[in-house]
Design an enzyme around this catalytic site. Structure first.
Site, PDB file in Angstrom:
ATOM      1  N   ASP A  52      40.158 -15.241  42.744  1.00 17.84           N
ATOM      2  CA  ASP A  52      39.617 -14.424  41.265  1.00 17.84           C
ATOM      3  C   ASP A  52      40.329 -14.918  40.176  1.00 17.84           C
ATOM      4  O   ASP A  52      41.574 -14.968  40.091  1.00 17.84           O
ATOM      5  CB  ASP A  52      39.743 -12.966  41.331  1.00 17.84           C
ATOM      6  CG  ASP A  52      38.495 -12.518  42.358  1.00 17.84           C
ATOM      7  OD1 ASP A  52      37.584 -12.994  42.139  1.00 17.84           O
ATOM      8  OD2 ASP A  52      38.793 -11.355  43.025  1.00 17.84           O
ATOM      9  N   THR A  55      32.069   2.185  20.610  1.00 18.75           N
ATOM     10  CA  THR A  55      30.913   2.585  21.687  1.00 18.75           C
ATOM     11  C   THR A  55      30.186   1.335  22.099  1.00 18.75           C
ATOM     12  O   THR A  55      30.183   0.355  21.462  1.00 18.75           O
ATOM     13  CB  THR A  55      29.959   3.645  20.964  1.00 18.75           C
ATOM     14  OG1 THR A  55      29.075   3.154  20.017  1.00 18.75           O
ATOM     15  CG2 THR A  55      30.853   4.872  20.309  1.00 18.75           C
ATOM     16  N   ALA A  56      29.500   1.443  23.381  1.00 19.17           N
ATOM     17  CA  ALA A  56      28.813   0.586  23.913  1.00 19.17           C
ATOM     18  C   ALA A  56      27.484   0.163  23.144  1.00 19.17           C
ATOM     19  O   ALA A  56      26.814  -0.797  23.177  1.00 19.17           O
ATOM     20  CB  ALA A  56      28.515   1.096  25.206  1.00 19.17           C
ATOM     21  N   GLN A  57      26.881   1.291  22.305  1.00 22.24           N
ATOM     22  CA  GLN A  57      25.656   1.131  21.893  1.00 22.24           C
ATOM     23  C   GLN A  57      26.129   0.116  20.345  1.00 22.24           C
ATOM     24  O   GLN A  57      25.255  -0.789  20.122  1.00 22.24           O
ATOM     25  CB  GLN A  57      25.284   2.681  21.123  1.00 22.24           C
ATOM     26  CG  GLN A  57      24.683   3.336  22.526  1.00 22.24           C
ATOM     27  CD  GLN A  57      25.841   3.882  23.252  1.00 22.24           C
ATOM     28  OE1 GLN A  57      26.682   4.153  22.929  1.00 22.24           O
ATOM     29  NE2 GLN A  57      25.528   4.397  24.764  1.00 22.24           N
ATOM     30  N   ILE A  88      31.143  -1.895  17.925  1.00 22.58           N
ATOM     31  CA  ILE A  88      32.004  -2.453  17.094  1.00 22.58           C
ATOM     32  C   ILE A  88      32.909  -1.066  16.796  1.00 22.58           C
ATOM     33  O   ILE A  88      32.819   0.015  17.343  1.00 22.58           O
ATOM     34  CB  ILE A  88      31.146  -2.577  15.475  1.00 22.58           C
ATOM     35  CG1 ILE A  88      30.482  -1.306  15.140  1.00 22.58           C
ATOM     36  CG2 ILE A  88      30.473  -3.768  15.527  1.00 22.58           C
ATOM     37  CD1 ILE A  88      30.042  -1.413  13.674  1.00 22.58           C
ATOM     38  N   LYS A 138      35.370  -4.362  12.994  1.00 25.09           N
ATOM     39  CA  LYS A 138      35.721  -5.609  13.785  1.00 25.09           C
ATOM     40  C   LYS A 138      34.495  -5.333  15.210  1.00 25.09           C
ATOM     41  O   LYS A 138      34.409  -4.176  15.592  1.00 25.09           O
ATOM     42  CB  LYS A 138      36.901  -5.697  14.283  1.00 25.09           C
ATOM     43  CG  LYS A 138      37.583  -4.861  15.162  1.00 25.09           C
ATOM     44  CD  LYS A 138      39.205  -5.104  15.755  1.00 25.09           C
ATOM     45  CE  LYS A 138      39.684  -4.515  16.886  1.00 25.09           C
ATOM     46  NZ  LYS A 138      39.645  -3.077  16.758  1.00 25.09           N
ATOM     47  N   ASP A 174      39.009  -6.869  46.889  1.00 24.20           N
ATOM     48  CA  ASP A 174      39.421  -5.404  46.867  1.00 24.20           C
ATOM     49  C   ASP A 174      38.285  -4.331  46.895  1.00 24.20           C
ATOM     50  O   ASP A 174      38.379  -3.137  47.263  1.00 24.20           O
ATOM     51  CB  ASP A 174      40.200  -4.990  45.609  1.00 24.20           C
ATOM     52  CG  ASP A 174      39.519  -5.343  44.295  1.00 24.20           C
ATOM     53  OD1 ASP A 174      38.664  -5.632  44.390  1.00 24.20           O
ATOM     54  OD2 ASP A 174      40.200  -5.051  43.089  1.00 24.20           O
ATOM     55  N   ASP A 225      33.094  -7.240  48.193  1.00 23.21           N
ATOM     56  CA  ASP A 225      33.844  -8.340  48.513  1.00 23.21           C
ATOM     57  C   ASP A 225      33.957  -8.321  50.178  1.00 23.21           C
ATOM     58  O   ASP A 225      34.100  -9.224  50.580  1.00 23.21           O
ATOM     59  CB  ASP A 225      35.145  -8.293  47.941  1.00 23.21           C
ATOM     60  CG  ASP A 225      35.310  -8.586  46.643  1.00 23.21           C
ATOM     61  OD1 ASP A 225      34.762  -9.279  46.149  1.00 23.21           O
ATOM     62  OD2 ASP A 225      36.094  -7.772  46.169  1.00 23.21           O
TER      63      ASP A 225
END
Length: 688
Positions: A313, A384-386, A389, A401, A524, A528
């Site tokens: 990995d 945030t994922a939305q 930034i 950023k 793990d 897998d």
């Protein structure tokens, strides 16, 4: 489990091994090793002949017969001692594990709800499928899967690692082990093993060798040694009437006695490797245990030595796993200091590894001291994922950023412009396998932060060593092909699998195996499991899911993906040790011919005395010296059998050449020196 190795000759282990050496004289145990069983029978026979000689019914000296008999018994006992010493450290570790396994009370729930009233019962009454509640400071009563809750768990009793770990429902950290202790919060656990079948129980059986089975290579070598023993036995039995005929034909000399024939047989059969073979295999598993790896079979350890493809990995194995800021790339008309200052301000409240690395880079490279948000009265804008930034509002500035597209939208919404130079920088970083973060101050685009997944130091050199041994390394990653190719080139792996899915991993393993390759991999997660079940050497992380641990044939208690390389090295060392000592043993036998054969026939055929190149004093001294050397060499080689031949990253051809030069030539020379020295001592003490 503390795997700190005990001293090779720890007093407690030696005492235990001495006792076990005599217990192993049980014929039912001796018959498992054809070579040493032959020596065992020879010991019984010569003992009987010695007793018979005391009655005056034998032409041979009873002192000579008993001397041969005693050293044959020593040969058997020394071989037993070698095996017992190899088992000793495992038994000591098993005793430590038994102390960790104590009777505890379990809080049995009628269903999977924590709010349900629980019943307190002994952990020994739990069965697979039961659901239990484990609260702060409780001991986990049995192996299981967390189905509700999140908690900090102390696994020191199993792993030897004092730092607590997080266990939670879902994901790849849901497995808990009986005997560990919950330090905070609570868990609802579904039991996955019946009493006597837990991970701790299996560890105890494995480390003490109770369930150790011989590997295919060991069985094949046993068959070869048994065949050699049978051939020499037939030759020695045939020699008895031939000897009588030769004496009559020559009209001189003495016939070969049964005692001498037994001594001849024991010296000619490969007793050295026969006596050490089991110890070598057990010691190999013990070295795995010292590395905090539990192998479910000796076959898995041996297969590790034959592996020629490693699937690794990327994250946590080849790279550190945390992206770090390595460079600030300013936009047109912007100084790098201005970009670094804005990037640091935007990251002051960012506690992610990436955010911390931005603050550190600005401080170390541009001398910008760290500032606190309270001190500058700033308002932090979380990621945030939305929005994709983050940033800070300070002194009428909006510093942000984030991902290039998100920052572009932010700047344009404020009426600003996103420069083409910044776009090109973003594309260049992506081509290199890095992650670009764009920094903006209001409407102005300041530049780009280059985040890089750092390749571990020294990993490229390790891959070069593996390549020298003929092992192919393949990096597995979920990254896109462009990023994967860049990291693979930097790390020095031979190949890579990008955007890896469980199906893609399984397909790749099967393709390599179809080409006659042996494949090793780590994993793990439940996803897998199919690939782990297919791989020849499958190392499951102890922190992983129960499904992964059941699919693998090894469990790494440290949950360190890099351990796979060390496992391969231990397997290689096991095979190197067995090969070296087999070479030494067979070469040894050739040299012993020159001690025993001339001594047996010199009186009948004087020309045979010319083969007495060691100039041994008498036939009796020659035979006794060879038998004594044959016993002593086993005890002298025990440290090498247990520690193993020093691992070196060399190809098979060079390894074979070195074995022949060092152990083959050494095996030819050492008996000449050893037998001659013993002969001189026997003569000096007037024992022959």
């Amino acid at each position: 489990m503390s795997t700190k190795p005990k001293s090779l000759f720890d007093a407690a282990i030696v005492r235990r091994a001495i006792v076990d050496s005599f217990l192993k004289l049980d014929p039912r145990r001796q018959i498992r090793n054809p070579v040493m069983f032959t020596v065992f029978i020879g010991s019984l026979l010569t003992t009987f002949l010695g007793i018979r000689a005391l009655t005056g019914t034998s032409e041979e000296s009873s002192l000579f017969i008993f001397a041969i008999s005693a050293w044959l018994w020593f040969t058997v006992l020394f071989a037993n001692f070698a095996e017992a010493m190899a088992e000793g450290r495992g038994k000591a570790q098993a005793d430590t594990l038994r102390q960790a396994r104590r009777d505890v009370q379990a809080k049995l729930l009628p269903d999977a709800s924590r709010s349900s009233p629980f019943e307190i019962i002994p952990a020994a009454k739990l069965r697979k499928g039961n659901v239990v509640l484990v609260e702060a400071m409780d001991t986990v009563p049995a192996d299981g899967e967390v189905i509700e809750g999140v908690a900090s768990v102390d696994e020191a009793a199993i792993t030897g690692e004092s730092a607590p770990v997080i266990r939670e429902s879902g994901g790849d950290r849901s497995s808990v082990t009986g005997g560990t202790r919950v330090l905070s919060d609570w868990l609802v656990v579904q039991v996955t093993a019946n009493p006597g079948e837990t991970f701790l129980d299996r560890m105890i059986s494995l480390v003490e060798g109770a369930k150790r089975q011989k590997t295919p290579n060991e069985i094949a070598l046993d068959i070869l040694l048994a065949a050699m023993t049978i051939l020499f036995l037939i030759a020695c039995v045939t020699l008895l009437p031939f000897s009588e005929y030769s004496v009559k034909a020559a009209g001189q000399g003495t016939r070969v006695s049964v005692t001498v024939l037994v001594a001849l047989l024991v010296c000619l059969i490969p007793t050295t490797i026969g006596g050490l073979l089991s110890a070598i295999g057990i010691a190999g598993m013990d070295r795995m245990i010292q590395a905090n790896v539990i192998a479910t079979s000796g076959r898995a350890v041996e297969a590790a030595g034959d592996v020629d493809v490693l699937l690794l990995d990327k994250t946590g194995t080849i790279t550190l796993g945390n992206r770090q800021a390595v460079e600030f790339i300013p936009g047109p008309g912007i100084s790098v200091e201005k970009l670094a200052d804005a990037a640091q301000l935007a990251s002051l409240a960012d506690e992610t590894p990436e955010g911390r690395s931005i603050v550190v880079l600005a401080k170390e490279k541009y001398g910008l001291r760290g500032r606190s948000l309270q001190e500058i009265k700033a308002n932090f804008i979380p990621f945030t994922a939305q929005t994709r930034i983050s940033g800070v509002d300070v002194e009428n500035r909006q510093i942000r950023k984030g991902a290039a597209e998100s920052i572009k939208t932010f700047v344009r919404n404020l009426g600003g412009d996103f420069s083409q130079e910044v776009t090109r920088s973003v594309e260049e970083i992506a081509k290199k396998g890095g992650t670009p973060l764009v920094v903006a101050d209001g409407r102005q685009t300041l530049g780009v932060i280059y985040l890089k997944d750092i390749v571990k130091g020294g990993i490229k050199e390790r891959f070069i060593e593996l390549r020298r041994m003929g092992i192919k390394t393949v990096m597995i990653t979920g990254d896109n092909p462009m990023t994967a190719a860049a990291i693979a080139a930097e790390a020095g792996v031979d190949d890579f699998l990008a955007q890896a899915t469980p199906e893609a991993k399984l397909k790749m393993i099967r393709e390599y195996q179809a080409g006659g390759r042996l494949v090793a991999m780590t994993g793990d997660g439940t996803n897998d499991s199919p690939a782990l079940a297919q791989a020849d050497v499958a190392v499951a992380m102890n922190s992983g899911t129960q499904a992964a641990k059941e699919a693998g044939n090894m469990v790494d208690l440290d949950s360190n993906p890099t351990k796979l390389i060390e496992i391969v090295e231990i397997g290689k060392q096991l095979l190197m040790t067995r090969g070296a000592l087999t070479t030494f043993s067979l070469a040894n036998d050739v040299s012993k011919y020159f001690a025993i054969i001339p001594a047996i026939f010199a009186s009948t055929y004087p020309i045979m005395d010319r083969l007495n190149i060691m100039h041994l004093a008498t036939p009796t001294s020659a035979i006794l010296s060879a038998v004594i050397f044959n016993a002593i060499i086993i005890i002298l080689l025990i440290p090498l059998a247990m520690k193993g031949v020093k691992y070196r990253a060399v190809g098979a051809a060079k390894l074979l050449r070195d074995n022949l030069l060092i152990y083959g030539l050494g095996g030819l020379i050492v008996p000449f020196i050893g037998i001659k020295l013993i002969d001189l001592i026997l003569v000096a003490l007037h024992l022959t």
